[in-house]
Write an enzyme that holds these catalytic residues in place. Structure first.
Site, short mmCIF file in Angstrom:
data_model
loop_
_atom_site.label_atom_id
_atom_site.label_comp_id
_atom_site.label_asym_id
_atom_site.label_seq_id
_atom_site.Cartn_x
_atom_site.Cartn_y
_atom_site.Cartn_z
N TRP A 95 0.79 -1.11 -0.15
CA TRP A 95 0.03 0.01 0.01
C TRP A 95 0.69 1.38 -0.08
O TRP A 95 2.05 1.20 0.36
CB TRP A 95 -0.78 -0.02 1.26
CG TRP A 95 -1.84 1.22 1.38
CD1 TRP A 95 -1.65 2.25 2.15
CD2 TRP A 95 -2.94 1.56 0.56
NE1 TRP A 95 -2.41 3.20 1.87
CE2 TRP A 95 -3.27 2.86 0.94
CE3 TRP A 95 -3.59 0.80 -0.30
CZ2 TRP A 95 -4.53 3.38 0.35
CZ3 TRP A 95 -4.82 1.54 -0.89
CH2 TRP A 95 -5.32 2.62 -0.41
N ASP A 196 0.46 5.46 -20.20
CA ASP A 196 -0.71 6.08 -19.86
C ASP A 196 -0.64 7.02 -18.62
O ASP A 196 -1.32 6.87 -17.80
CB ASP A 196 -1.64 4.90 -19.45
CG ASP A 196 -3.09 4.79 -19.47
OD1 ASP A 196 -3.47 6.08 -20.04
OD2 ASP A 196 -3.83 4.16 -19.08
#
Length: 292
Positions: A95, A196
């Site tokens: 995380w 992207d």
């Protein structure tokens, strides 16, 4: 979902004796859903659930970006595993907590990523396996010249798909040769790019380093990343200041922005329709006027 994830993590030996004590949805998209997992020892994981092919392509891009990035400037999440999950898969990573801080080091890190990969990369443009740009196809293949790679591997597949919503072949087929020749004269070095790079796929960490996620990586002209940062907004001038402090863009980069972003506009037009279709038509018209 919690039970499925716990079984899958245990089977893959990613829990290592710990317990899964919390599962919280942190969003989703057309590609898949994302989750924040809390473990009994306090560690937290980020999990993305989607189709296996999409996640394997994403994993490959993350591993490549991580290899070429300077961890003092940019964090690219380490993939801990890609595990089967009820007809899909789950991509498991540590995380991270992102913020909206100063993007200068993000720009620096992106420039160093491009420069380091250009110095020791494959020397040609493309990628060795099929991938995705969102849910759109991003075909594999290799070309020696940049203009050939961009038109053959990126524009042509999207333009063929665009014929399904009415873009006529005569509106784009005569352009591919001139676009390729124009970009070939530019003659950039092949760099590993994120591929992207809109604002949802980059952030700043609490310690000021940049963060890159959800790539559609390939070996391309570095300008494709910088051009996309201008397509949907969300990046500050500090990104470009940081980038230019490490590796300024060459002359003529401004004139290539719209052509490079045509790839992403066509992909959005093919996936979502709407104004992306009209904007794609407008850029093709501009290119006919300037190149034919």
């Amino acid at each position: 979902m919690r039970d499925q994830l716990e079984r899958a993590l245990a089977t893959a030996d990613l829990l290592q004796g710990r317990k899964l004590v919390g599962v919280r949805s942190v969003g989703g998209s057309s590609v898949g859903s994302t989750w924040r997992l809390s473990l009994s020892d306090g560690e937290e994981l980020f999990v993305k659930v989607a189709q296996t092919a999409n996640l394997l392509a994403e994993q490959s891009g993350l591993q490549a970006l991580r290899h070429w990035s300077d961890p003092a400037l940019i964090e690219v999440p380490q993939v801990l595993g890609c595990i089967p999950l009820s007809g899909q898969s789950a991509l498991v990573m540590a995380w991270w907590d992102a913020s909206k801080g100063d993007q200068f080091r993000l720009g620096q890190g992106l420039a160093q990523l491009h420069r380091a990969s250009a110095a020791a990369g494959p020397g040609c443009f493309g990628w060795d396996h099929d991938g995705f740009i969102g849910l759109g196809p991003q075909p594999s293949g290799w070309c020696d010249n940049w203009g050939d790679a961009f038109t053959q591997l990126r524009l042509h597949p999207q333009l063929c798909l665009a014929m399904q919503w009415g873009l006529a072949a005569q509106d784009w087929e005569p352009l591919l040769g001139p676009i390729a020749a124009w970009l070939n004269r530019h003659a950039p070095e092949p760099c590993l790019v994120h591929g992207d790079l809109w604002a949802g796929n980059a952030a700043v960490l609490a310690d000021g380093r940049g963060l890159l996620i959800d790539p559609a990586s390939w070996w391309a002209d570095r300008e494709v990343d910088l051009a996309m940062t201008r397509l949907f907004g969300g990046f500050s001038r500090r990104l470009m200041e940081g980038y230019s402090s490490e590796w300024p863009l060459p002359a003529g980069a401004e004139q290539r922005v719209e052509t490079l972003n045509l790839y992403h506009l066509l992909n959005h037009a093919n996936l979502f329709g709407g104004g992306y279709q009209q904007r794609s038509r407008e850029i093709l018209t501009d290119l006919r006027l300037s190149l034919l």
